[in-house]
Design an enzyme around this catalytic site. Structure first.
Site, PDB file in Angstrom:
ATOM      1  CG  HIS A  27      -9.616  -6.967  41.382  1.00  0.00           C
ATOM      2  ND1 HIS A  27     -10.551  -7.982  41.336  1.00  0.00           N
ATOM      3  CD2 HIS A  27      -8.797  -7.236  42.423  1.00  0.00           C
ATOM      4  CE1 HIS A  27     -10.308  -8.826  42.339  1.00  0.00           C
ATOM      5  NE2 HIS A  27      -9.248  -8.402  43.015  1.00  0.00           N
TER       6      HIS A  27
ATOM      7  CG  ASN B 200      -9.586  -5.203  46.770  1.00  0.00           C
ATOM      8  OD1 ASN B 200     -10.427  -4.337  47.007  1.00  0.00           O
ATOM      9  ND2 ASN B 200      -9.660  -5.998  45.714  1.00  0.00           N
ATOM     10  CD1 TRP B 201      -9.874  -3.546  53.383  1.00  0.00           C
ATOM     11  CD2 TRP B 201     -11.172  -1.867  54.097  1.00  0.00           C
ATOM     12  NE1 TRP B 201      -9.255  -2.968  54.470  1.00  0.00           N
ATOM     13  CE2 TRP B 201     -10.035  -1.941  54.924  1.00  0.00           C
ATOM     14  CE3 TRP B 201     -12.126  -0.881  54.357  1.00  0.00           C
ATOM     15  CZ2 TRP B 201      -9.823  -1.068  56.005  1.00  0.00           C
ATOM     16  CZ3 TRP B 201     -11.919  -0.013  55.426  1.00  0.00           C
ATOM     17  CH2 TRP B 201     -10.783  -0.115  56.239  1.00  0.00           C
ATOM     18  CE  LYS B 202     -11.662  -8.969  46.708  1.00  0.00           C
ATOM     19  NZ  LYS B 202     -11.730 -10.301  46.158  1.00  0.00           N
TER      20      LYS B 202
ATOM     21  CB  SER C 112      -5.740 -17.774  48.802  1.00  0.00           C
ATOM     22  OG  SER C 112      -7.002 -17.854  48.166  1.00  0.00           O
TER      23      SER C 112
ATOM     24  N   GLY D  52      -7.132  -9.751  49.848  1.00  0.00           N
ATOM     25  CA  GLY D  52      -8.569  -9.550  49.903  1.00  0.00           C
ATOM     26  C   GLY D  52      -9.105  -9.881  51.290  1.00  0.00           C
TER      27      GLY D  52
ATOM     28  N   GLY E 287      -9.737 -15.832  46.363  1.00  0.00           N
ATOM     29  CA  GLY E 287     -10.906 -16.303  47.100  1.00  0.00           C
ATOM     30  C   GLY E 287     -10.945 -17.821  47.194  1.00  0.00           C
TER      31      GLY E 287
ATOM     32  CD  GLU F 157      -5.065  -9.751  42.812  1.00  0.00           C
ATOM     33  OE1 GLU F 157      -4.962  -9.903  44.036  1.00  0.00           O
ATOM     34  OE2 GLU F 157      -6.079  -9.302  42.267  1.00  0.00           O
TER      35      GLU F 157
HETATM   36  C1  PEP Z   1      -8.239 -10.285  45.520  1.00  0.00           C
HETATM   37  O1  PEP Z   1      -9.441 -10.359  45.267  1.00  0.00           O
HETATM   38  O2  PEP Z   1      -7.534  -9.423  44.954  1.00  0.00           O
HETATM   39  C2  PEP Z   1      -7.647 -11.199  46.489  1.00  0.00           C
HETATM   40  C3  PEP Z   1      -6.343 -11.333  46.507  1.00  0.00           C
HETATM   41  O3  PEP Z   1      -8.522 -11.848  47.304  1.00  0.00           O
HETATM   42  P1  PEP Z   1      -8.163 -12.992  48.381  1.00  0.00           P
HETATM   43  O4  PEP Z   1      -6.956 -12.514  49.147  1.00  0.00           O
HETATM   44  O5  PEP Z   1      -9.365 -13.074  49.235  1.00  0.00           O
HETATM   45  O6  PEP Z   1      -7.877 -14.224  47.605  1.00  0.00           O
END
Ligand code: PEP
Length: 249
Positions: free
Chosen positions: A94, A8-10, A209, A230, A170, A164
């Site tokens: 999300h 997920n590049w956001k 994470s 992410g 994050g 999640e």
């Molecule tokens: C997310 O936002 O879906 C996510 C998993 O982010 P990260 O891997 O940076 O925690």
């Protein structure tokens, strides 16, 4: 069933050159990946130019989609428009979008549109905090029930469930594989109660994470079919390493 890694590049990366390079390095890796599918979810603007670069186990996903096909909705993009550019997965619900006001009802509507459009919905659920009484189990169960309301057994293989926990997104560390194992068993039971044996067609992913150090044990010991990633999906070396590690399980 194949494992699944979703990037997920956001709202990243900043330039098309970076986006192209990132997708290119994943694409090059895919020839050596046998048991794992990979989905890249870039911002909308990069979807069209990336549509020629997928295939061979690499898929394009969108981070959201409007459930209507067309109309006067400034700034929105519909699931059917995305489908024309090779999008076959859509992230729905999300936590960052729920925070912007997305309700369970809208999420359910979006999932139904994605399914009827012939794509797969990556449905995100997860609690924001954990309490000692385990009330977060009930919270996650309720999110799943509301998201999947009126979704039939015959469509359930178009659902991917991404657990999640918001507190792990994050953050500086993921949740422990042991706690994840407990939650993945719980989610599987919720799905079985709703869909019987058809529930086994649903892949459960973990997100929060995940990185190249914890990816292997999260999937193996956490008892999930893959990861939603992410930040690490924007670092081509690390992301490619995660794909290889998971594929080797
Ligand atoms: C997310 O936002 O879906 C996510 C998993 O982010 P990260 O891997 O940076 O925690």
């Amino acid at each position: 069933m194949k494992k699944l890694i979703v990037g997920n590049w956001k709202m990243n990366p900043q330039s098309w050159d970076e986006a192209r390079d990132l997708a290119g390095s994943v694409k090059r890796t895919m020839s050596r990946v046998k048991k794992t599918q990979v989905v890249l979810c870039p911002p909308f603007v990069y979807i069209s130019p990336l549509s020629g670069k997928v295939g061979g186990g690499l898929f394009l996903g969108a981070q959201d989609a409007n459930p209507l096909a067309l109309g006067s909705y400034t700034g929105e993009v519909s699931y059917s428009q995305l489908y024309q550019f090779g999008v076959s997965f859509v992230i729905v619900g999300h936590s960052e979008r729920r925070k912007m006001g997305e309700t369970d009802e809208l999420i359910n509507k979006k999932i139904k549109s994605v399914i009827s459009g012939g794509m797969k919905a990556i449905v995100c659920v997860g609690e924001s905090t954990r309490d000692h009484n385990g009330e977060y189990f009930g919270f996650v169960k309720n999110q799943i029930i509301l998201a999947l309301k009126d979704i039939s057994k015959k469509s359930i293989d178009q659902i991917i469930l991404a657990y999640e926990p918001i507190w792990a997104i994050g953050a500086s560390a993921s949740m422990s594989p042991r706690d994840l194992h407990e939650m993945s068993i719980f989610i599987r039971k919720v799905l079985r109660d709703l869909y019987g044996v058809f529930a086994d067609d649903v892949r459960i992913l973990y997100g929060g994470s995940a990185d190249r150090v914890n990816a292997d044990s999260l999937v193996k010991d956490g008892n999930v079919s893959g990861l939603l990633i992410g930040r690490e999906s924007l670092k081509s070396k690390d992301f490619v390493e995660i794909i290889k590690l998971v594929d080797a399980i």
